[in-house]
Design an enzyme around this catalytic site. Structure first.
Site, PDB file in Angstrom:
ATOM      1  N   ARG A   1      -1.398 -67.443 -39.445  1.00 51.13           N
ATOM      2  CA  ARG A   1      -0.308 -67.741 -38.509  1.00 51.13           C
ATOM      3  C   ARG A   1      -0.453 -69.121 -37.885  1.00 51.13           C
ATOM      4  O   ARG A   1       0.528 -69.743 -37.503  1.00 51.13           O
ATOM      5  CB  ARG A   1      -0.184 -66.626 -37.472  1.00 51.13           C
ATOM      6  CG  ARG A   1       0.347 -65.327 -38.115  1.00 51.13           C
ATOM      7  CD  ARG A   1       0.258 -64.129 -37.190  1.00 51.13           C
ATOM      8  NE  ARG A   1      -1.105 -63.770 -36.844  1.00 51.13           N
ATOM      9  CZ  ARG A   1      -1.919 -63.010 -37.578  1.00 51.13           C
ATOM     10  NH1 ARG A   1      -1.501 -62.516 -38.723  1.00 51.13           N
ATOM     11  NH2 ARG A   1      -3.133 -62.729 -37.177  1.00 51.13           N
TER      12      ARG A   1
ATOM     13  N   GLU B   1     -18.690 -59.197 -35.950  1.00 48.40           N
ATOM     14  CA  GLU B   1     -19.344 -58.039 -35.358  1.00 48.40           C
ATOM     15  C   GLU B   1     -20.385 -57.466 -36.319  1.00 48.40           C
ATOM     16  O   GLU B   1     -21.483 -57.093 -35.916  1.00 48.40           O
ATOM     17  CB  GLU B   1     -18.286 -56.987 -35.012  1.00 48.40           C
ATOM     18  CG  GLU B   1     -18.826 -55.838 -34.192  1.00 48.40           C
ATOM     19  CD  GLU B   1     -17.732 -54.882 -33.758  1.00 48.40           C
ATOM     20  OE1 GLU B   1     -18.096 -53.829 -33.208  1.00 48.40           O
ATOM     21  OE2 GLU B   1     -16.542 -55.174 -33.968  1.00 48.40           O
TER      22      GLU B   1
END
Length: 176
Positions: A59, A96
């Site tokens: 985006r 993560e």
């Protein structure tokens, strides 16, 4: 900025339970909101000499391309590893669980060029931080970063400011 915030769709439990996904495709489809967002993303950097806009996949390509057009300057795509066809330099960053890497072409910026970094959303800031480090390794000066959405609880803006990058975000949403 209320009309910009109202143009962003929230999708609960995507991509996994507990996540509130902030979808800017509705903003992109609203000509008035899209134009307002592009103008507002540029405004904090008025008076700053910028040579290129760097957008983070995907985006950030849409927003960054529109901003580069508005400023009549070049655009630099920052992509996930393995997506660019020419010689690249990369910067890894922690996820993560594991690591990822972003790349850009070796000739995307010239040493000393001043760059504005753009993406739709900043969360933990890992990808944006990697993009800043990548641009700096190529010799660019990162003059600032602009985002449509900030998720302040995840502290990504703080990570960029710790690198002395001025950060602007149009709207903030609580939660993840």
């Amino acid at each position: 900025m209320d009309h910009i915030k109202a143009a962003i769709r929230t999708i609960p439990d995507y991509p996994k339970p507990g996540i509130m996904f902030r979808d800017i495709t509705t903003l992109l489809g609203d000509a008035r909101a899209f134009r307002a967002a592009i103008d507002a993303m540029i405004a904090p950097h008025a008076g700053t000499k910028i040579d290129k806009v760097a957008g983070i996949e995907a985006r950030g390509f849409i927003l960054g391309g529109a901003i580069a057009h508005q400023l009549s300057i070049g655009f630099v795509p920052i992509r996930k590893k393995g997506k660019l066809p020419f010689a690249t330099i990369g910067q890894s960053y922690e996820l993560e669980y594991g690591t990822d890497e972003v790349e850009m072409h070796t000739d995307a910026v010239k040493p000393g060029e001043r760059v504005l970094l753009v993406d739709d959303l900043i969360a933990t800031g890992g990808t944006a931080e990697a993009a800043v480090k990548l641009l700096r390794r190529a010799g660019a000066h990162v003059e600032g970063a602009s985002f449509v959405v900030d998720l302040p609880e995840l502290r990504g803006v703080e990570r960029l400011r710790a690198l002395d990058v001025p950060v602007a975000a149009l709207v903030a949403f609580d939660g993840h």
